[in-house]
Write a protein that holds these residues in place. Structure first.
Motif, PDB file in Angstrom:
ATOM      1  N   VAL A 251       0.869  -1.182   0.000  1.00 45.33           N
ATOM      2  CA  VAL A 251       0.000   0.000   0.000  1.00 45.33           C
ATOM      3  C   VAL A 251       0.904   1.229   0.000  1.00 45.33           C
ATOM      4  N   PRO A 252       0.973   1.954  -1.096  1.00 40.33           N
ATOM      5  CA  PRO A 252       1.855   3.130  -1.129  1.00 40.33           C
ATOM      6  C   PRO A 252       1.383   4.220  -0.181  1.00 40.33           C
ATOM      7  N   ASN A 253       2.333   5.014   0.280  1.00 42.71           N
ATOM      8  CA  ASN A 253       2.003   6.170   1.113  1.00 42.71           C
ATOM      9  C   ASN A 253       1.105   7.127   0.350  1.00 42.71           C
ATOM     10  N   GLY A 254       0.427   7.964   1.107  1.00 40.65           N
ATOM     11  CA  GLY A 254      -0.415   8.977   0.492  1.00 40.65           C
ATOM     12  C   GLY A 254       0.086  10.377   0.795  1.00 40.65           C
ATOM     13  N   VAL A 255      -0.417  11.338   0.055  1.00 39.08           N
ATOM     14  CA  VAL A 255      -0.081  12.743   0.278  1.00 39.08           C
ATOM     15  C   VAL A 255      -1.335  13.572   0.032  1.00 39.08           C
ATOM     16  N   ASP A 256      -1.524  14.593   0.824  1.00 33.57           N
ATOM     17  CA  ASP A 256      -2.667  15.489   0.654  1.00 33.57           C
ATOM     18  C   ASP A 256      -2.295  16.532  -0.388  1.00 33.57           C
ATOM     19  N   THR A 257      -2.739  16.317  -1.611  1.00 32.95           N
ATOM     20  CA  THR A 257      -2.345  17.196  -2.714  1.00 32.95           C
ATOM     21  C   THR A 257      -3.038  18.550  -2.661  1.00 32.95           C
ATOM     22  N   GLU A 258      -4.062  18.680  -1.800  1.00 35.48           N
ATOM     23  CA  GLU A 258      -4.678  19.990  -1.615  1.00 35.48           C
ATOM     24  C   GLU A 258      -3.898  20.818  -0.609  1.00 35.48           C
ATOM     25  N   VAL A 259      -3.300  20.151   0.370  1.00 36.88           N
ATOM     26  CA  VAL A 259      -2.477  20.851   1.355  1.00 36.88           C
ATOM     27  C   VAL A 259      -1.103  21.180   0.770  1.00 36.88           C
ATOM     28  N   PHE A 260      -0.502  20.185   0.127  1.00 33.80           N
ATOM     29  CA  PHE A 260       0.804  20.385  -0.505  1.00 33.80           C
ATOM     30  C   PHE A 260       0.570  20.720  -1.973  1.00 33.80           C
ATOM     31  N   ARG A 261       0.543  22.021  -2.248  1.00 30.94           N
ATOM     32  CA  ARG A 261       0.146  22.507  -3.564  1.00 30.94           C
ATOM     33  C   ARG A 261       1.344  23.048  -4.331  1.00 30.94           C
ATOM     34  N   ALA A 262       1.241  22.957  -5.638  1.00 27.68           N
ATOM     35  CA  ALA A 262       2.272  23.516  -6.505  1.00 27.68           C
ATOM     36  C   ALA A 262       2.123  25.033  -6.557  1.00 27.68           C
ATOM     37  N   PRO A 263       3.224  25.754  -6.704  1.00 31.16           N
ATOM     38  CA  PRO A 263       3.150  27.223  -6.736  1.00 31.16           C
ATOM     39  C   PRO A 263       2.550  27.728  -8.039  1.00 31.16           C
ATOM     40  N   ALA A 264       1.977  28.912  -7.977  1.00 40.59           N
ATOM     41  CA  ALA A 264       1.465  29.530  -9.208  1.00 40.59           C
ATOM     42  C   ALA A 264       2.618  29.953 -10.107  1.00 40.59           C
ATOM     43  N   ALA A 265       3.691  30.456  -9.502  1.00 40.04           N
ATOM     44  CA  ALA A 265       4.865  30.869 -10.266  1.00 40.04           C
ATOM     45  C   ALA A 265       5.830  29.688 -10.390  1.00 40.04           C
ATOM     46  N   PRO A 266       6.619  29.624 -11.459  1.00 37.45           N
ATOM     47  CA  PRO A 266       7.560  28.514 -11.627  1.00 37.45           C
ATOM     48  C   PRO A 266       8.647  28.521 -10.557  1.00 37.45           C
ATOM     49  N   VAL A 267       9.105  27.338 -10.183  1.00 34.90           N
ATOM     50  CA  VAL A 267      10.149  27.237  -9.156  1.00 34.90           C
ATOM     51  C   VAL A 267      11.474  27.814  -9.654  1.00 34.90           C
ATOM     52  N   SER A 268      11.628  27.917 -10.960  1.00 33.46           N
ATOM     53  CA  SER A 268      12.884  28.427 -11.512  1.00 33.46           C
ATOM     54  C   SER A 268      13.152  29.876 -11.114  1.00 33.46           C
ATOM     55  N   GLY A 269      12.116  30.588 -10.667  1.00 33.86           N
ATOM     56  CA  GLY A 269      12.300  31.973 -10.265  1.00 33.86           C
ATOM     57  C   GLY A 269      12.838  32.139  -8.851  1.00 33.86           C
ATOM     58  N   ARG A 270      13.059  31.045  -8.153  1.00 32.52           N
ATOM     59  CA  ARG A 270      13.524  31.117  -6.767  1.00 32.52           C
ATOM     60  C   ARG A 270      15.054  31.129  -6.698  1.00 32.52           C
ATOM     61  N   PRO A 271      15.605  31.581  -5.579  1.00 34.97           N
ATOM     62  CA  PRO A 271      17.057  31.500  -5.378  1.00 34.97           C
ATOM     63  C   PRO A 271      17.513  30.045  -5.353  1.00 34.97           C
ATOM     64  N   PRO A 272      18.817  29.799  -5.523  1.00 41.78           N
ATOM     65  CA  PRO A 272      19.335  28.423  -5.573  1.00 41.78           C
ATOM     66  C   PRO A 272      19.380  27.770  -4.192  1.00 41.78           C
ATOM     67  N   GLN A 273      18.212  27.483  -3.666  1.00 40.15           N
ATOM     68  CA  GLN A 273      18.115  26.890  -2.329  1.00 40.15           C
ATOM     69  C   GLN A 273      17.757  25.420  -2.455  1.00 40.15           C
TER      70      GLN A 273
END
Length: 361
Positions: free
Chosen positions: A159-181
């Protein structure tokens, strides 16, 4: 009126950790018209006890502080007699050993769990699998290992683990715009092999001196890792952050997620990072290749290979569009394949099957 089954999760503790968080999410989502979740820990209250109670979960502790209760192995049986579960679910090594032994002695149906890459050895599955009526594991790799130890297919479920995809949401802006963290959320323990990650990060800094590595978590290896950071120039760019229940702000600031484990089941943090749209760099151990398709939503390397891990990280830092594409693909996979609803339904079916089999005996 239908009987509401008491499902008792026997935990070593409720510290911040993948298994603890996943079991807490499972218990909180059980259908309360059919199941009453109970948690019993071998320690006193720790990090997640309050959250469990807020979710309406009955919580009991054998100890008073973060250490194992004195003679916990002898106290488990009386506690189980008092709490009277319909199904016992031991989680992590010590509970799987002592919970199964007491479960057999008390005639309780036991749903054993094998969740980490080192679980089969630590839990002595070669000898103790017979004490569980059924075993659930969270990766196909672990299922193969258990079958190799003799566990019949009919007594084993993946039984694979689950994730709450409503809580853990993708950003509206692309991740490429963030600092190299770079972000790693993991218990500071030997299985996670943070030294390999630190060596890889030192290599990354040779090409990207403005990069930052954030290590989010607590654990027994923290002192050793801090000593490495103090002794190496790269350590000035490493940030140690205490673990906590909600790390969505960490995912929201990171450019990519990295995990250097030598043993794993199916890491929750990879699912959360995927759901948040982060590209992934990780080692090809345990159930990780089930989550990451190399070049599709992240990159894989062998355990202990800091040079390869560094190359993958640099590739993502140097090709922002690639990071965006891989992050989007990971988000789509998380939504499609790893919902909590699927995970909870599979466990509920197992609970009912075990309880019915026990009642028929």
């Amino acid at each position: 009126m239908a009987h509401v089954m008491r499902i008792l999760f026997l935990m070593e503790d409720l510290c911040f950790g993948g298994t603890q968080r996943q079991m807490l999410e499972l218990a909180a989502r059980l259908d309360r018209s059919r199941f009453a979740p109970v948690m019993l820990t071998l320690t006193g209250p720790t990090d997640l006890d309050g959250l469990a109670r807020q979710a309406g979960i009955e919580v009991h502790n054998l100890g008073r502080d973060r250490r194992l209760a004195p003679f916990f192995f002898g106290r488990v049986g009386p506690a189980l007699r008092r709490l009277r579960p319909d199904v016992l679910v031991p989680c992590t090594a010590l509970p799987n050993i002592w919970g199964r032994l007491w479960g057999r002695a008390l005639g309780l149906p036991v749903l054993g769990t094998v969740r980490g890459g080192g679980g089969p050895k630590r839990q002595h599955e070669r000898f103790l699998w017979r004490l569980a009526q059924h075993i659930v594991c969270n990766s196909e790799a672990l299922r193969d290992v258990l079958q190799g130890l003799g566990v019949p297919a009919g007594r084993l479920s993946y039984v694979p683990n689950g994730v709450d995809t409503e809580v853990f949401r993708a950003p509206a802006a692309p991740v490429s715009g963030r600092p190299p963290q770079l972000l790693c959320v993991a218990r500071l323990a030997a299985d996670k092999d943070h030294p390999t990650l630190l060596r890889a990060f030192a290599r990354v800094l040779e090409r990207h001196p403005d990069a930052v590595l954030r290590l989010v978590g607590d654990g027994p290896e923290e002192s050793r890792l801090r000593q490495w950071a103090a002794a190496h120039p790269a350590g000035a760019r490493v940030e140690f952050v205490p673990g906590r229940p909600d790390v969505r702000d960490e995912y929201a600031q990171a450019r990519l997620f990295v995990l250097s484990s030598v043993r794993e089941g199916q890491p929750n943090v990879l699912l959360e990072a995927m759901s948040c749209g982060l590209p992934l760099c990780a080692t090809a151990v345990g159930g990780i290749p089930r989550l990451i398709t190399d070049g599709e939503n992240g990159f894989l390397c062998g355990p202990g290979d800091d040079a390869a891990l560094a190359r993958h990280i640099c590739r993502l830092l140097e090709d922002p569009a690639l990071g965006d594409r891989l992050g989007q693909a990971g988000r789509e996979r998380a939504v499609r394949d790893f919902s909590f609803a699927r995970m909870v339904a599979a466990h509920e079916a197992l609970f009912e099957r075990l309880a019915a089999r026990s009642a028929a005996c």
